[in-house]
Write an enzyme that holds these catalytic residues in place. Structure first.
Site, short mmCIF file in Angstrom:
data_model
loop_
_atom_site.label_atom_id
_atom_site.label_comp_id
_atom_site.label_asym_id
_atom_site.label_seq_id
_atom_site.Cartn_x
_atom_site.Cartn_y
_atom_site.Cartn_z
CE1 TYR A 233 42.43 -27.42 58.36
CE2 TYR A 233 42.96 -29.55 59.32
CZ TYR A 233 43.33 -28.45 58.57
OH TYR A 233 44.58 -28.38 58.04
CG ASP B 123 53.75 -4.08 60.69
OD1 ASP B 123 53.28 -4.37 61.80
OD2 ASP B 123 54.57 -4.80 60.08
CB THR C 157 52.39 -9.34 66.46
OG1 THR C 157 52.88 -8.22 67.21
CG2 THR C 157 53.25 -9.52 65.22
NE ARG D 244 55.58 -16.47 69.68
CZ ARG D 244 56.37 -15.40 69.58
NH1 ARG D 244 56.69 -14.93 68.41
NH2 ARG D 244 56.86 -14.82 70.65
C1 LIG Z 1 57.23 -8.39 64.95
C2 LIG Z 1 56.88 -7.67 63.73
C3 LIG Z 1 56.33 -8.33 62.62
C4 LIG Z 1 56.29 -9.84 62.47
O1 LIG Z 1 55.62 -10.57 63.34
P1 LIG Z 1 55.81 -12.17 63.36
O2 LIG Z 1 54.67 -12.61 64.19
O3 LIG Z 1 57.15 -12.43 63.94
O4 LIG Z 1 55.71 -12.65 61.96
C5 LIG Z 1 55.91 -7.58 61.54
N1 LIG Z 1 56.06 -6.25 61.54
C6 LIG Z 1 56.61 -5.58 62.56
C7 LIG Z 1 56.74 -4.10 62.48
C8 LIG Z 1 57.05 -6.27 63.68
O5 LIG Z 1 57.62 -5.60 64.68
#
Ligand SMILES: *Cc1c(COP(=O)(O)O)cnc(C)c1O
Length: 423
Positions: A62, A208, A234, A243
């Site tokens: 933790y 993103d 990610t 992950r």
């Molecule tokens: C895959 C993806 C996410 C989300 O990722 P997770 O780990 O599945 O929550 C967010 N934004 C974009 C553009 C993605 O391709």
């Protein structure tokens, strides 16, 4: 570590003894990965080093808080993993600040919104049917429920982002934040154009980069980091790590982002995942990884060309990245049927809506294919021609009669380059 401290890590015999049902799931999944062609654009094969960190006792700790400022004792060892990871992220991406704690891409986005927005604020983002992500304002997601989202899309004629439309919508709706980055957009994004639009209306720019950050890390495509206020991503897609999610941002937003991740959105970080993120950030800084990233794109372009030769049109005419979106309407086969037919032949890909798709999303007129995983296992552009021909055959085979033959061809292709070797 002294000689008397053996690594205490993944023990498959113990799993088999204690839980044969789950042990079988694990081995069956490994077989599935080894025997098929993995073309899901968001997937990859992590390295043994990343898997070792993930399977370590760091999972026990933790460590709420940040290195040197934890709410629990005994964090001095795991602190080192996070400090090393943060330093590597800043160096690899040329970023002023990095947060390695988001549990996923969705969590990284949630934290960024929490840091910079208030409920009810207006956000301008790419529409989901044109390739945007669920967390960019879909009505079934928190982002669409809590924010007033306005969507931009691609032009019908070019299937490219319409920057004039983005600027027009920004002027009209005065968003607090503009988001770019997508799940099914095969082309490069003009981050400089987005920065200038955001500046014009005084909006934050969030990129993103979930899908393509690995290509940025490998210096195969331009980086959004110099342009964006915040970049979320990610760590498990092209980047090839565990992950999870990550955020990099300018120094002046560091405290807001960190507080939004913890304690606002999350509790204790997954320290085994944080350590595994540090491992992949080291791997991704190597010349080998840079060659990998370039080959991913070479393979992706070869696959798109091969599919075009099979009468399957790449949306926007091609790809600059690891993924292609393929319009199947000429073949008369839906995305749903194509996914099932390819699946029966051990070719794993997903149906995907194409821009202005006449079919509902559950049927879809397209498929999405990516080359991150097959490139990791060593397939090259020459192999992509064969992969395209096998997809073409599988898609057209309505009665399934050739599935066994196609999967045998898939088997010989992948056994020459196993995803995870057997010895
Ligand atoms: C895959 C993806 C996410 C989300 O990722 P997770 O780990 O599945 O929550 C967010 N934004 C974009 C553009 C993605 O391709």
């Amino acid at each position: 570590m002294s000689d008397s401290t053996p690594f205490w890590g993944p023990d498959f015999d113990a799993l088999t003894a204690i839980d044969p049902e789950i042990a079988t799931v694990v081995t069956d999944e490994l077989d599935r990965l080894r025997e098929g062609l993995q073309l899901i654009a968001s997937e990859n094969f992590t390295s043994p080093a990343v898997l070792a960190a993930l399977g370590s006792t760091l999972s026990n700790k933790y460590a709420e808080g940040y290195p040197g400022k934890r709410y629990y004792g005994g964090c001095e060892v795991v602190d080192r993993a996070e400090e090393i990871g943060i330093a590597r992220a800043k160096s690899l991406f040329g970023a002023e600040h990095a947060n390695l704690q988001p549990h996923s891409g969705a969590s990284a986005n949630l934290a960024t919104y929490a840091a910079l927005l208030a409920p009810g604020d207006t956000v301008l983002a790419m529409s989901l049917p044109h390739g945007g992500h669920l967390t960019h304002g879909s009505k079934v997601n928190f982002s669409g429920k809590w924010f007033n989202t306005v969507a931009y899309g691609v032009r019908e004629d070019t299937e490219l982002i319409d920057y004039d439309e983005v600027r027009e919508l920004a002027r009209q709706h005065q968003p607090k934040m503009i988001i770019c980055g997508a799940t099914a957009y095969p082309r490069l994004i003009d981050f400089e154009a987005f920065r200038s639009i955001a500046d014009e209306v005084g909006a934050w720019l969030m990129v993103d980069a979930a899908h393509f950050i690995g290509l940025v890390a490998g210096k195969a495509i331009p980086s959004p980091v110099p342009y964006a206020d915040v970049v979320t991503f990610t760590t498990h897609k092209v980047l090839r790590g565990p992950r999870g999610g990550m955020i990099v941002c300018k120094e002046d937003l560091a405290a807001r982002i960190d507080k939004a991740v913890f304690p606002f959105c999350q509790g204790g970080p997954l320290m085994h995942a944080v350590a595994a993120k540090a491992v992949v950030l080291k791997e991704a800084a190597t010349p080998e990884y840079q060659s990998y990233a370039k080959q991913v794109i070479v393979n992706s372009q070869a696959l798109a060309e091969g599919l075009a030769a099979e009468g399957m049109r790449p949306v926007s005419g091609g790809t600059d990245t690891h993924l292609s979106l393929i319009d199947l309407r000429e073949t008369g086969v839906t995305g749903k049927d194509a996914e099932a037919r390819c699946g029966a032949a051990n070719i794993v890909l997903n149906k995907n809506a194409i821009p202005f798709d006449p079919e509902p999303p559950a049927v879809a007129s397209g498929i999405r294919v990516g080359t991150a995983a097959v490139t990791t296992q060593g397939l090259t552009d020459g192999d992509m021609k064969e992969v395209a021909a096998l997809i073409g055959r599988a898609v057209r085979e309505s009665d399934g009669s050739a599935a066994a033959e196609i999967s045998a061809a898939v088997g010989s292709l992948v056994s020459a380059h196993p995803a995870y070797p057997r010895d």
